[in-house]
Each structure stands twice: as structure tokens, then as C-alpha cells.
Design a protein around this motif. Structure first.
Motif, PDB file in Angstrom:
ATOM      1  N   HIS A 125       0.825  -1.207   0.000  1.00 38.87           N
ATOM      2  CA  HIS A 125       0.000   0.000   0.000  1.00 38.87           C
ATOM      3  C   HIS A 125       0.855   1.251   0.000  1.00 38.87           C
ATOM      4  CE1 HIS A 125      -3.488  -2.435   0.552  1.00 38.87           C
ATOM      5  NE2 HIS A 125      -2.931  -3.028   1.586  1.00 38.87           N
ATOM      6  N   ALA A 126       0.756   1.987  -1.091  1.00 35.72           N
ATOM      7  CA  ALA A 126       1.537   3.208  -1.239  1.00 35.72           C
ATOM      8  C   ALA A 126       1.298   4.134  -0.050  1.00 35.72           C
ATOM      9  CB  ALA A 126       1.158   3.919  -2.538  1.00 35.72           C
ATOM     10  N   LEU A 127       0.081   4.149   0.387  1.00 35.06           N
ATOM     11  CA  LEU A 127      -0.322   5.022   1.474  1.00 35.06           C
ATOM     12  C   LEU A 127       0.446   4.704   2.758  1.00 35.06           C
ATOM     13  CD1 LEU A 127      -2.403   7.192   1.596  1.00 35.06           C
ATOM     14  CD2 LEU A 127      -3.979   5.556   2.587  1.00 35.06           C
ATOM     15  N   VAL A 128       0.501   3.428   3.059  1.00 35.34           N
ATOM     16  CA  VAL A 128       1.191   2.990   4.269  1.00 35.34           C
ATOM     17  C   VAL A 128       2.687   3.290   4.163  1.00 35.34           C
ATOM     18  CG1 VAL A 128       1.734   0.998   5.730  1.00 35.34           C
ATOM     19  CG2 VAL A 128      -0.523   1.192   4.660  1.00 35.34           C
ATOM     20  N   ARG A 129       3.255   3.037   2.990  1.00 32.85           N
ATOM     21  CA  ARG A 129       4.680   3.319   2.786  1.00 32.85           C
ATOM     22  C   ARG A 129       4.960   4.797   3.012  1.00 32.85           C
ATOM     23  NH1 ARG A 129       4.295   0.340  -2.130  1.00 32.85           N
ATOM     24  NH2 ARG A 129       4.533   2.281  -3.276  1.00 32.85           N
ATOM     25  N   ASP A 130       4.113   5.592   2.404  1.00 32.07           N
ATOM     26  CA  ASP A 130       4.280   7.031   2.486  1.00 32.07           C
ATOM     27  C   ASP A 130       4.254   7.488   3.946  1.00 32.07           C
ATOM     28  OD1 ASP A 130       4.614   9.143   0.594  1.00 32.07           O
ATOM     29  OD2 ASP A 130       2.760  10.002   1.415  1.00 32.07           O
ATOM     30  N   GLY A 131       3.255   7.022   4.666  1.00 32.73           N
ATOM     31  CA  GLY A 131       3.125   7.405   6.059  1.00 32.73           C
ATOM     32  C   GLY A 131       4.294   6.918   6.882  1.00 32.73           C
ATOM     33  N   LEU A 132       4.670   5.693   6.633  1.00 33.94           N
ATOM     34  CA  LEU A 132       5.772   5.086   7.368  1.00 33.94           C
ATOM     35  C   LEU A 132       7.057   5.875   7.145  1.00 33.94           C
ATOM     36  CD1 LEU A 132       5.257   2.760   9.130  1.00 33.94           C
ATOM     37  CD2 LEU A 132       5.623   1.208   7.217  1.00 33.94           C
ATOM     38  N   ARG A 133       7.290   6.257   5.899  1.00 32.86           N
ATOM     39  CA  ARG A 133       8.523   6.973   5.580  1.00 32.86           C
ATOM     40  C   ARG A 133       8.603   8.291   6.358  1.00 32.86           C
ATOM     41  NH1 ARG A 133       8.134   7.912   0.267  1.00 32.86           N
ATOM     42  NH2 ARG A 133       7.477  10.055   0.680  1.00 32.86           N
ATOM     43  N   ARG A 134       7.511   9.031   6.321  1.00 36.69           N
ATOM     44  CA  ARG A 134       7.512  10.312   7.025  1.00 36.69           C
ATOM     45  C   ARG A 134       7.647  10.117   8.534  1.00 36.69           C
ATOM     46  NH1 ARG A 134       5.950  13.647   2.736  1.00 36.69           N
ATOM     47  NH2 ARG A 134       4.464  12.550   1.438  1.00 36.69           N
ATOM     48  N   SER A 135       6.971   9.093   9.033  1.00 36.03           N
ATOM     49  CA  SER A 135       7.036   8.846  10.476  1.00 36.03           C
ATOM     50  C   SER A 135       8.446   8.474  10.902  1.00 36.03           C
ATOM     51  CB  SER A 135       6.087   7.712  10.860  1.00 36.03           C
ATOM     52  OG  SER A 135       4.764   8.053  10.545  1.00 36.03           O
ATOM     53  N   LEU A 136       9.077   7.606  10.124  1.00 30.47           N
ATOM     54  CA  LEU A 136      10.397   7.113  10.501  1.00 30.47           C
ATOM     55  C   LEU A 136      11.446   8.205  10.424  1.00 30.47           C
ATOM     56  CD1 LEU A 136      10.368   3.567   8.872  1.00 30.47           C
ATOM     57  CD2 LEU A 136      10.193   4.162  11.295  1.00 30.47           C
ATOM     58  N   GLU A 137      11.259   9.138   9.494  1.00 29.21           N
ATOM     59  CA  GLU A 137      12.264  10.181   9.342  1.00 29.21           C
ATOM     60  C   GLU A 137      12.362  11.059  10.581  1.00 29.21           C
ATOM     61  OE1 GLU A 137      11.508  11.931   5.539  1.00 29.21           O
ATOM     62  OE2 GLU A 137      12.652  10.333   4.565  1.00 29.21           O
ATOM     63  N   VAL A 138      11.253  11.145  11.301  1.00 27.75           N
ATOM     64  CA  VAL A 138      11.257  11.895  12.550  1.00 27.75           C
ATOM     65  C   VAL A 138      12.256  11.269  13.534  1.00 27.75           C
ATOM     66  CG1 VAL A 138       9.855  12.582  14.531  1.00 27.75           C
ATOM     67  CG2 VAL A 138       8.878  12.621  12.226  1.00 27.75           C
ATOM     68  N   TYR A 139      12.363   9.935  13.417  1.00 30.65           N
ATOM     69  CA  TYR A 139      13.271   9.212  14.319  1.00 30.65           C
ATOM     70  C   TYR A 139      14.625   8.968  13.678  1.00 30.65           C
ATOM     71  CZ  TYR A 139       9.144   8.619  17.148  1.00 30.65           C
ATOM     72  OH  TYR A 139       8.046   8.857  17.921  1.00 30.65           O
ATOM     73  N   LYS A 140      14.989   9.814  12.738  1.00 29.00           N
ATOM     74  CA  LYS A 140      16.315   9.754  12.101  1.00 29.00           C
ATOM     75  C   LYS A 140      16.563   8.435  11.362  1.00 29.00           C
ATOM     76  CE  LYS A 140      18.209  13.666  13.849  1.00 29.00           C
ATOM     77  NZ  LYS A 140      17.365  13.911  14.982  1.00 29.00           N
ATOM     78  N   ILE A 141      15.479   7.862  10.851  1.00 31.76           N
ATOM     79  CA  ILE A 141      15.655   6.667  10.049  1.00 31.76           C
ATOM     80  C   ILE A 141      15.314   7.022   8.608  1.00 31.76           C
ATOM     81  CG2 ILE A 141      14.729   4.363   9.574  1.00 31.76           C
ATOM     82  CD1 ILE A 141      14.401   4.050  12.588  1.00 31.76           C
ATOM     83  N   HIS A 142      16.296   6.803   7.735  1.00 30.61           N
ATOM     84  CA  HIS A 142      16.113   7.217   6.359  1.00 30.61           C
ATOM     85  C   HIS A 142      15.623   6.060   5.496  1.00 30.61           C
ATOM     86  CE1 HIS A 142      16.659   9.241   2.603  1.00 30.61           C
ATOM     87  NE2 HIS A 142      17.482   8.307   2.187  1.00 30.61           N
ATOM     88  N   VAL A 143      14.572   6.316   4.718  1.00 31.99           N
ATOM     89  CA  VAL A 143      14.056   5.295   3.825  1.00 31.99           C
ATOM     90  C   VAL A 143      14.796   5.386   2.500  1.00 31.99           C
ATOM     91  CG1 VAL A 143      12.035   4.473   2.571  1.00 31.99           C
ATOM     92  CG2 VAL A 143      11.810   5.279   4.922  1.00 31.99           C
ATOM     93  N   ALA A 144      15.645   4.381   2.250  1.00 33.78           N
ATOM     94  CA  ALA A 144      16.477   4.403   1.053  1.00 33.78           C
ATOM     95  C   ALA A 144      15.675   4.003  -0.173  1.00 33.78           C
ATOM     96  CB  ALA A 144      17.662   3.457   1.230  1.00 33.78           C
ATOM     97  N   GLY A 145      14.637   3.208   0.013  1.00 37.96           N
ATOM     98  CA  GLY A 145      13.833   2.788  -1.121  1.00 37.96           C
ATOM     99  C   GLY A 145      12.529   2.176  -0.675  1.00 37.96           C
ATOM    100  N   GLU A 146      11.610   2.039  -1.631  1.00 34.25           N
ATOM    101  CA  GLU A 146      10.313   1.461  -1.335  1.00 34.25           C
ATOM    102  C   GLU A 146       9.988   0.406  -2.380  1.00 34.25           C
ATOM    103  OE1 GLU A 146       7.200   4.290  -1.089  1.00 34.25           O
ATOM    104  OE2 GLU A 146       8.283   5.640   0.260  1.00 34.25           O
ATOM    105  N   ALA A 147       9.347  -0.666  -1.945  1.00 34.62           N
ATOM    106  CA  ALA A 147       8.922  -1.700  -2.882  1.00 34.62           C
ATOM    107  C   ALA A 147       7.478  -2.066  -2.587  1.00 34.62           C
ATOM    108  CB  ALA A 147       9.825  -2.930  -2.766  1.00 34.62           C
ATOM    109  N   GLY A 148       6.715  -2.295  -3.627  1.00 35.10           N
ATOM    110  CA  GLY A 148       5.314  -2.642  -3.459  1.00 35.10           C
ATOM    111  C   GLY A 148       5.060  -4.126  -3.608  1.00 35.10           C
ATOM    112  N   ASP A 149       6.084  -4.851  -4.047  1.00 38.58           N
ATOM    113  CA  ASP A 149       5.928  -6.295  -4.189  1.00 38.58           C
ATOM    114  C   ASP A 149       7.248  -7.000  -3.916  1.00 38.58           C
ATOM    115  OD1 ASP A 149       7.325  -6.719  -6.971  1.00 38.58           O
ATOM    116  OD2 ASP A 149       6.031  -4.961  -7.152  1.00 38.58           O
ATOM    117  N   GLY A 150       7.183  -8.302  -3.819  1.00 34.97           N
ATOM    118  CA  GLY A 150       8.337  -9.104  -3.448  1.00 34.97           C
ATOM    119  C   GLY A 150       9.483  -9.019  -4.444  1.00 34.97           C
ATOM    120  N   ALA A 151       9.140  -9.081  -5.729  1.00 32.82           N
ATOM    121  CA  ALA A 151      10.174  -9.063  -6.753  1.00 32.82           C
ATOM    122  C   ALA A 151      10.988  -7.772  -6.688  1.00 32.82           C
ATOM    123  CB  ALA A 151       9.523  -9.205  -8.137  1.00 32.82           C
ATOM    124  N   THR A 152      10.288  -6.665  -6.592  1.00 30.62           N
ATOM    125  CA  THR A 152      10.962  -5.371  -6.495  1.00 30.62           C
ATOM    126  C   THR A 152      11.823  -5.321  -5.242  1.00 30.62           C
ATOM    127  OG1 THR A 152       8.999  -4.416  -7.508  1.00 30.62           O
ATOM    128  CG2 THR A 152      10.599  -2.883  -6.603  1.00 30.62           C
TER     129      THR A 152
END
Lengths: 208, 208
Positions: B11-38
Motif C-alpha cells: 500500500h503506497a499510502l502505508v509506505r508514504d506514512g511510514l517513511r515520514r514517520s520514521l524520518e522523525v526518528y532519524k531513520i532514512h528510507v532508502a527505497g520502497e517496494a510494493g511487491d516481493g520481486a521489487t
DNA sequence: AGTGATTTGAGTCGTTCGACCTATCGATCT
DNA sequence: AGATCGATAGGTCGAACGACTCAAATCACT
């Protein structure tokens, strides 16, 4: 002025992420609720512009909460949010009076747009969106059961036997078996267990 | 230096939210994948410090992806993320080699903490966390089925008849029926349909 | 006016299911 | 060492189930 939203979702994590994501689009989260009871209370307290509600809630169904919300505060539009675009839930959401229906697959920008539209007074479920959703649900190869067949399957899924289903629908056990046979055909199932599982997968019925 | 994470969630939505939330805690999202292959491709490309993976993925099971990931890149710890703390998935996740297991109920701070711990090299599934999770699953009134009974129930839930289950487990149909009888007792069910539904509700088995 | 789907009901027939009981073997726990 | 539990397997028996075919009433759409 920023749109004020009440977030209803049982997962703190999702709420958190949603809040931060929405703020980027100038949508302010006035409050958060993790269950239906809190949601009802907070709507009265905060009087938000829009309620963004997940269908899966711990204490009661998101659809049930929406019904009560619409009854108590008809001026506050409810946007339903769900994981899957399943037929049964969409239908119920519309019936419950939701102003919009969004699948979690879409982007934050799309949700933000829907929220703003709804807040602007486009309270009606936008026909384009409804059509798209319904067609999407159908595209998934959903075998459509008749109303009666869905009733039968739902009761079976709640643990009723053939005789119990018959009693609850005021029909003979024989008719129930006939409906079941028809359901098996349409869902390509050979027994009630498979039929129920197919129904769950296709979103025709729901786990209670 | 910030921890670099690869987010895997359909879910793009969940990824998006997670990324913003994690950045607050100094965790950088290097990439996102929507499926296993990616996800598998991006791990090779980006070499993240940690993979944060949802169990529910469209193309393959999050558990299956984790297995392949652990096999291909044993140095990259995988944190499994799930909606429900269900028994079956936790067990499978541990078996697949996940470094940690987090339920979406917890706060962003907790997830951030787990990610940092895991990134710091505490690759082993922290016993405290495992215990807590398992106990939490038990607390929910989960009737514990034996491994064999779970297998039987899962196969039943996949549409197998008693005889088919027997064939797939290399046991006699009679033994299968005995396991089923035991399952009915433990789950307070009277037939296979109710047992499967109870199993789904309690998270003992999964819908495939 | 007619075609088709839905809902209701019935009969038959073979298969499967679920309840209850017993029993052996190995592992684990006390 | 004895007890408990899980996995395996067998038996009996009545009840429920599913496949197949048929039929009538109702309603909608053409």
C-alpha cells in the motif's frame, strides 16, 4: 484554511503515518481515534470537517460506526478507507452513507484530493469514483450471487448448518440445499467450506 | 549516521506514512517496494541496513520473500511488520529468519527503536520481544493447536477434503479425522467450516 | 408476449462427516 | 520412573451433505 480531519484507525502506526502524510497536503488532523466509541465521542467534541475511517475496527465495524456517525452528525462527511476494494464492503459503505470510498492502494495525494472534495461539500459519493470502484471489483472476476444466495452463504459463514439457515430464513432445508448447490456452481466450490472461503476472498461475505 | 531502510508494503499510502514517520526518528528510507520481486531487486541495488517488510504482499507471501532475502543477503536483517499478531505468521516469520517481528498496533517510536536495534547488529530475534508477542497471542484466548493440527486445518482451509489432506500429509484419512476431531474440541467448533472460520479469526491459519 | 433469472420446493442416491471408543509408540515433563 | 501429550490408526453408526434432475410461481427486461 486547512481542512480539519478526524482519523479513525485501530493501528497507531497507520494513524501516525497518515497524519504526517496528510499534513504535507495542508490537511490538519484534529484528532485520532483507535476505536468506534472514541470516534463517536471525538466527532461531537471536535466537530471535524471530515472523518477518515478505516473499515476494520476492533470494537465495532467501521460500517456500523459510519451509520451511527451519519445519523448523529449528518453534516460531517465520512470517507471510508479500506485495504481491499471488496464488493460487499463498498455496497455497505454506500448504504451506510459514506461520502467517499478510498482503497489503501492509492497515493496520499489522491486521498488528500478526495478529502478536500468531500470537505468542500461534494458530499455525494462521486459517481465516477463509485463506478470505477465497482467496475474494479467486478474486474476481479467476482461471481455475483443473488441476494438470497448471499444471505445463505453469510449464515453458513456464521456457523449455521443447513437446517439452521433454513429456520432463520423461513424456508425449508431443501430450498437451502438448492441455494447452496447454486452457490457452489457460481463460486466453483464443491462444499460449504470452500464456498465460504471463496466468498471471503471475493469479498462477497465477511468474517464476523 | 541515519539508518537506511528499505520499505516493503503493497500500500503506497502505508509506505508514504511510514517513511515520514520514521524520518522523525532519524531513520532514512532508502527505497520502497510494493511487491516481493521489487524488494529482492532493491535490496541488491541499495544494500540497506534493514528491510521493513509487511507480511501481506500481492505477488508472493512476505514470509516467502523474507526467506529468499535471508538466503541471498544474510547480512541484511529483516523486520516483519503485520496487522495482527497471529500465531501462525509469527512462527513462520521466525522460521524464515526474520530478525524481528512488529505488530502494527505499536507506536512509531517502538518500531524505530526495533529498527535501530536490529541495524546495530542485534540480529537475533530478541527473546523478550518474541516472548511478549507469543504471550500476547496466547492472551487473546487462542486455543493452541499442535503443529500437525495446524497443518491439517490449513489444508482444509485451502479446500482439501479429508482424503486429500490425508494424501498430502502421508497419513491415513482416519488419522486426519482424528486430528479434526481434536481441532473441533480445541476451537469449540462442530464442523470443518466453523473450525476454519475460528482458525481465521484467531489467526491460527491464513486465507490464501 | 416471451425469455431468462430468482426463489421456492421436492425426490433419490451414494458419499462423507462427526461423535464416541479403544490402542500403540515416542517424546517430554515432573 | 511414571504420567501426560501428541501422532498414528482402527471401528461403528447415524446424520448430514452434495450431485443430479425436475417443477412451479414471480419478476424483470426485452
Amino acid at each position: 484554511m486547512a481542512t480539519r480531519v478526524l482519523l479513525v484507525d485501530d493501528h497507531a502506526l497507520v494513524r501516525d503515518g497518515l497524519r504526517r502524510s496528510l499534513e504535507v497536503y495542508k490537511i490538519h488532523v484534529a484528532g485520532e481515534a483507535g476505536d468506534g466509541a472514541t470516534a463517536l465521542r471525538l466527532v461531537a467534541e471536535l466537530d471535524p470537517d471530515v472523518v477518515l475511517m478505516d473499515v476494520a475496527l476492533p470494537d465495532m465495524d467501521g460500517v456500523a460506526v459510519t451509520k451511527q456517525l451519519v445519523a448523529a452528525h449528518p453534516e460531517v462527511p465520512v470517507v471510508m478507507l479500506t485495504m481491499y476494494g471488496d464488493q460487499a464492503t463498498i455496497g455497505e459503505a454506500i448504504a451506510a452513507g459514506a461520502a467517499a470510498y478510498v482503497v489503501k492502494d492509492c497515493t496520499t495525494a489522491e486521498i488528500a484530493a478526495v478529502i478536500d472534495e468531500v470537505a468542500a461539500g461534494e458530499t455525494a459519493l462521486s459517481p465516477a469514483l463509485a463506478e470505477t470502484m465497482l467496475r474494479a471489483a467486478h474486474r476481479g472476476g467476482v461471481a455475483i450471487l443473488s441476494a438470497r444466495e448471499r444471505e445463505v452463504l453469510q449464515l453458513i459463514a456464521e456457523g449455521s448448518s443447513t437446517t439452521e439457515v433454513a429456520a432463520r430464513l423461513y424456508i425449508t432445508p431443501k430450498t437451502t440445499k438448492n441455494h447452496l448447490a447454486s452457490i457452489y456452481h457460481k463460486l466453483e466450490a464443491t462444499d460449504r467450506t470452500q464456498a465460504v472461503l471463496q466468498g471471503l476472498r471475493k469479498g462477497i461475505i465477511r468474517l464476523r
